[in-house]
Design an enzyme around this catalytic site. Sequence first.
Site, PDB file in Angstrom:
ATOM      1  N   ASP A 312       0.865  -1.169   0.000  1.00 12.06           N
ATOM      2  CA  ASP A 312       0.000   0.000   0.000  1.00 12.06           C
ATOM      3  C   ASP A 312       0.907   1.227   0.000  1.00 12.06           C
ATOM      4  OD1 ASP A 312      -2.328   1.475  -0.029  1.00 12.06           O
ATOM      5  OD2 ASP A 312      -3.265   0.306   1.562  1.00 12.06           O
ATOM      6  N   PHE A 313       0.372   2.350  -0.439  1.00  5.90           N
ATOM      7  CA  PHE A 313       1.245   3.434  -0.882  1.00  5.90           C
ATOM      8  C   PHE A 313       1.736   4.330   0.257  1.00  5.90           C
ATOM      9  CE2 PHE A 313       0.604   1.783  -4.813  1.00  5.90           C
ATOM     10  CZ  PHE A 313       1.022   2.580  -5.866  1.00  5.90           C
TER      11      PHE A 313
END
Length: 624
Positions: A312-313
Site C-alpha cells: 500500500d502506498f
Amino acid sequence: MKLLRHHDGTLFRDLNHNGTMEPYEDPRLPVEDRVADLLARMTLAEKAAQMCHGRIFTLNPGVFPEESAELSNLGITNFLLMTMPGPGVMARWNNHLQDLAAARRLGIPVTLASDPRHGFAANPLVAHLTGGFSRGPEPIGLAATADDALVEEFAAAAARELRAVGIRVAVHPMADLATEPRWARIHGTFGEDADLASRMLVAYIRGFQGGAELGPDSVACMVKHFPGGGATADGEDPHFSYGRFGAYPGGNLDYHLRPFRAALEAGCAQVMPGYGIPAGTGMAEVGACFNRDVLVGLLRERFGFDGVICTDFNLLAGMTIPGRGTLPARNWGVEHLPLAEQVRMLLDADVDQFGGETRPELIVDAVRSGAVTEARIDASVRRILRDKFRLGLFDDPYVDADAAEELVGAAETRTLGRTVQQRALVRLAGDPLPAGSRIYVENVDPEAAAAYGTVVARPEDADAAVVRLAAPYEERDGFLEGGFHAGSLAFRAEELDRLRKLGAAVPLAVSICLDRPAVLTGLADGTALLLGDFGAADDLVLDVVFGRAQAVGRLPFDLPSSMRAVEESREDVPFDTADPLFRFGHPSAPRTAPDAPPRTSADTSAHTGPHAQPDASSESEDYA
C-alpha cells in the site's frame, strides 16, 4: 521507437539501441527466457528502480509532470495515476512516457496503474472521477446484482477503456469483506458474504484480465488489501493512525481470507497488502506490508502466490500532494525503527514493489549494507518484468490517441454502465409513486425529474416528493479524512424528524446511497417507497420511483437496526448485528446467516484496538 527487422525477417524493438535483436527483444521467445536475459543485463540501480511504484498527480496538456524526471533520471517505470485529463491527452501522455523510457539504456517500458475510475465515489486517494470513463455503480453495487456474467461484461468494458489510454494495472478490486459496518471503504468491496464476494471477484478479474493468464489485451488486477481490511477496529480506516489495528474478536481471519483465495485461484496477477496491523491473530503485530507472517507465511507459502506484491502506498516517506501539504508515513507498528530497518523488513516480507516510493537508493543501500542479497532483489524484479512482458509492453507500449477519444465513454459502454446501475437498485420497502403529478425533489436534477411530472419548489405544492440521500457519516477535519465516510451510520434526530414530516405531508420516495450499511430505523415507516442505490443516475432512480422499471437488486450486506447493535457486533464476524432491519439478500426470501463463532466473555469486553491504546487515541494529524 521504430521497429527493426532481424535477418530472418522478425520485427523487433531495438530497446538497447545496438541494432541487434537481443533475446529480451525477441517476441518469439518464452517470457521467462526474455526476463532472464534482461535481468542479467541490469545493474543493481536499474533493478531497484523497477521496485519503486511512483505516483503521477498532474497530466496537463503541454506540461511535463514532475514524475517524468523520475523516469528520465532514475529509471522508475511504474506509476499510479492520480489526476487525469481527457482520454486523448492521457493517451498522448502514455506515449510520451514510453518515449522517455525507450531512450534509456535498456528501454524498459512504463507500466501505468490506476485506482477505480468507473463508479460514483470521489476520494482524493482511493477513487477518482476524472478521465471521462463510463460509469457503473460502485463495486458494492456490482455485488447487489449478484450477476456474474453482467459483472464480467462490465469489468471487460472498463478494462477496454483503461487500456485505450495506456493504463495496464488496475489497483483493484478489493477482496475485503464488509463485516464492520462503519468502515469507510465498504463501497469498494463486494459485500459481507464471503461466497458472494468470491463469485464477484472471479467475474471481475476475468473481465479485466481476460482469463487466468495475462496477455496483451489484459489489464492486470492488483487485489487488495491482504489479508483483509474489513475487520478494522471500531470501523476506523488504517490510512490514519487511530485506525491502524485490525480486530478479530471472533477469531474469524480464515473467513476474510476466502475471497483472496478465490481471486488467487482466478489468476489475479498482483496483490496489495493493507496498512493495518492484524492484531489478535497470532501473527506479528506490525503492518501487513512489513509482516513476514502475513506475506510469506500466508500469501507465498499457504496460498502459493508467486506474483507481484506491491505495498500500500507511501509507507515510508508519506506523500506530498501539490497544494495540499504532506501526509505522514503509514508504517504502523515499526514507526520507531530506523528507515533502513523498515526497508529490510519489507524485503524480508518478500515485498516486490514499494508503493508510492521513488527512492531506489533505499534498496541499493540495503544490498550494499549486507541486509539483503542481490539474489533477493532479482526475485522481485523477475516478477515485475514478467508482468511487463506478459502485458505485451516490451513489444508495443503505445496507444492510439484518436481511438482513445472514440472508445472512452462511448455510447455502448455508457449504456452498459447504466444497465448495471439500474440492476443494482434495491427496493427496501414500499411501492412506486403515481406518475404525472407535481413533484418536489431534493438532491435530484430538476431537469431529470421534469420527465415524470411537473417539478415544484415547495413540498406543500406537490403530489409526490423524491429525496436522494447519502448514507449518514461523521464530518471529519483534514483534507484526506474528509474523503472517508466514517463514524456513525445513523441519521441525526432532526433529519429523521424532517423526513418524517415530509412523508406525512406528501407521498415520499427516498433513495439512500448505501456506500455503507446505513441505520434506517425510523425512516422506512415514514416513506411510501424506500430504495437503496450504490451509485445511479437520477433518471434510473426515478424510473423505479414512478414504476417505469423494477428494482431487482439484492442487499449485499445486512442493514443494522441501531448503532448500539453495530457497536456490540464483532468486527470480523459477518451478519453479527442483533436484529437487523433488513437482511442480506433482501427483498428475497430470508436467508440463514453463516454460523458465527460463538461469543465468549472476552468478546464483550473492550476492544484491543485503537481506542484502548492511549498513545493512539491521543494522536492528531493535520492533513491540510
